[in-house]
Design an enzyme around this catalytic site. Structure first.
Site, PDB file in Angstrom:
ATOM      1  N   TYR A 201     -14.317   6.535 -13.454  1.00 30.67           N
ATOM      2  CA  TYR A 201     -14.083   5.514 -12.422  1.00 30.67           C
ATOM      3  C   TYR A 201     -14.623   4.152 -12.880  1.00 30.67           C
ATOM      4  CZ  TYR A 201     -14.807   2.714  -8.224  1.00 30.67           C
ATOM      5  OH  TYR A 201     -14.829   1.681  -7.330  1.00 30.67           O
TER       6      TYR A 201
ATOM      7  N   ASP B 104       0.862  -1.186   0.000  1.00 31.16           N
ATOM      8  CA  ASP B 104       0.000   0.000   0.000  1.00 31.16           C
ATOM      9  C   ASP B 104       0.895   1.230   0.000  1.00 31.16           C
ATOM     10  OD1 ASP B 104      -2.018   2.022   0.800  1.00 31.16           O
ATOM     11  OD2 ASP B 104      -3.254   0.269   1.264  1.00 31.16           O
TER      12      ASP B 104
END
Ligand SMILES: NC(=O)c1ccc[n+]([C@@H]2O[C@H](COP(=O)([O-])OP(=O)(O)OC[C@H]3O[C@@H](n4cnc5c(N)ncnc54)[C@H](O)[C@@H]3O)[C@@H](O)[C@H]2O)c1
Length: 344
Positions: A154, A32
């Site tokens: 998106y 991450d």
């Protein structure tokens, strides 16, 4: 027990999924870049999982668009059996304003991840997709057979990755892939230790409500009072994030056991709720009044999304069983104990 790589594992859905996987005895490496999360979420996941009796978790700070970071993640524990790919950008309005950024992180990032999987001989992947790929259907509930019609960058980037994965499977044998189309995950782990911690003004209804309830924000903005729905506010299929986390554990276990791909699966409750219905339930559950104002509709929003998740029930034996009251009380347990999220 499997060795799994979880991209974006520090985020909202990722952190809850990591907890379920650790409790299932799996060993995890999280990659991450903390663009929308904090390492504190994973520290708390470890605490909740009561390590070292559960599986283990390693954390690598890095970007899915950086092959060197991906290589570090794949070699951290020697071998990776499967990947759950959460890392990505998810704000519809932002994607309309910054489309290239969304194509870069969501599509290019996924391509680089897949190439790293090829380098490291790992071909088992669960991919986070979205119900927004269906656009604005006219009939409900939405099944996986519905035509896709992504209306904003998106959704377009998520569908592009689904197609990339379909082409990959067709071109190269051995891939075991699951594409999960989530409806609207909300709530938090019932401990109140982990939850959704959005940067800035929340884009989603639930964290907005809980931030108003904890007086972080003066009032809730409701985007549109004139949608073609019974009370004029938008209708969504909200599901508890712990139900969603459990679906990931089932999907990766299914892939590892059956050694073939799953069909696309919707993950939702099958029951749509309007903004006003959610507000009423939250107020009833917490005894708090939520001040509100109606503002104009938002770019990219649609009137209603309500999914049929029967296929996930048939194949994985999964259902989103937690109630709206649990979504409200667990979401509030998180927000009230952590008014500033992982900044406490
Ligand atoms: N939350 C929802 O309502 C929802 C609905 C449908 C689909 N999804 C998808 O599920 C996934 C997880 O969503 P979430 O709500 O947990 O979001 P989130 O923002 O909380 O988690 C995403 C994580 O990815 C990380 N990340 C972002 N870009 C990265 C990069 N380039 N390299 C490495 N890490 C990166 C972030 O720091 C964060 O920890 C996303 O792909 C999202 O599009 C979410």
């Amino acid at each position: 027990m499997a060795h799994l790589l979880i991209t974006g594992g520090a985020g909202f859905i990722g952190s809850h999924t990591c907890l379920v996987l650790l409790q299932g005895g799996h060993s995890l490496v999280v990659l991450d870049n903390f663009a929308n999360s904090s390492p504190e979420s994973l520290r708390r996941v470890g605490e909740l999982a009561n390590l070292p009796t559960a599986g283990r978790i390693g954390v690598i700070e890095g970007d899915i668009r950086n092959p060197a970071d991906l290589d570090r993640a794949f070699t951290a524990t020697g071998h990776v059996d499967g990947v759950i790919h959460f890392a990505g950008l998810k704000a519809v309005g932002e994607s309309v304003q910054q489309p290239l950024r969304y194509w870069d992180v969501n599509v290019n990032g996924s391509r680089l991840l897949i190439e790293a999987m090829q380098r490291h001989d790992c071909r088992t992947l669960v991919f986070s997709s979205t119900s927004t790929v269906y656009g604005e259907p006219q009939t409900f509930p939405i099944s996986e057979a519905f035509t896709t019609n992504p209306l904003h960058p998106y959704a377009q980037t998520k569908l592009a990755v689904e197609w990339m994965l379909q082409a990959l499977e067709a071109s190269e044998p051995g891939w075991c892939i699951s594409r999960l189309r989530y409806f609207n995950p909300v709530g938090a782990h019932p401990s109140g230790r982990i939850g959704e911690d959005p940067l800035g003004i929340p884009n989603n209804l639930f964290p907005f409500i809980t931030q108003v309830a904890s007086r972080q924000r003066p009032l809730l903005r409701i985007f549109g009072a004139d949608w073609p729905t019974p009370d004029g506010t938008g209708v969504r299929d909200y599901l508890h994030v712990m139900d969603l986390a459990e679906a990931h554990a089932l999907a990766i276990a299914w892939l590892l056991q059956h050694q073939r791909s799953l069909p696309v699966l919707n993950l939702g409750t099958g029951r749509g709720l309007s903004v006003l219905e959610v507000l009423q339930a939250f107020e009833a559950c917490t005894g708090l009044a939520i001040p509100r104002e109606f503002v104009a509709r938002r770019d990219g929003d649609v009137a209603k999304l309500e999914g049929c998740a029967e296929r996930a029930a048939e194949i994985l034996g999964w259902r989103a069983n937690r109630s709206l009251e649990q979504m409200c009380s667990d979401g509030w347990a998180w927000q009230s104990a952590n008014p500033r999220g992982y900044g406490c």
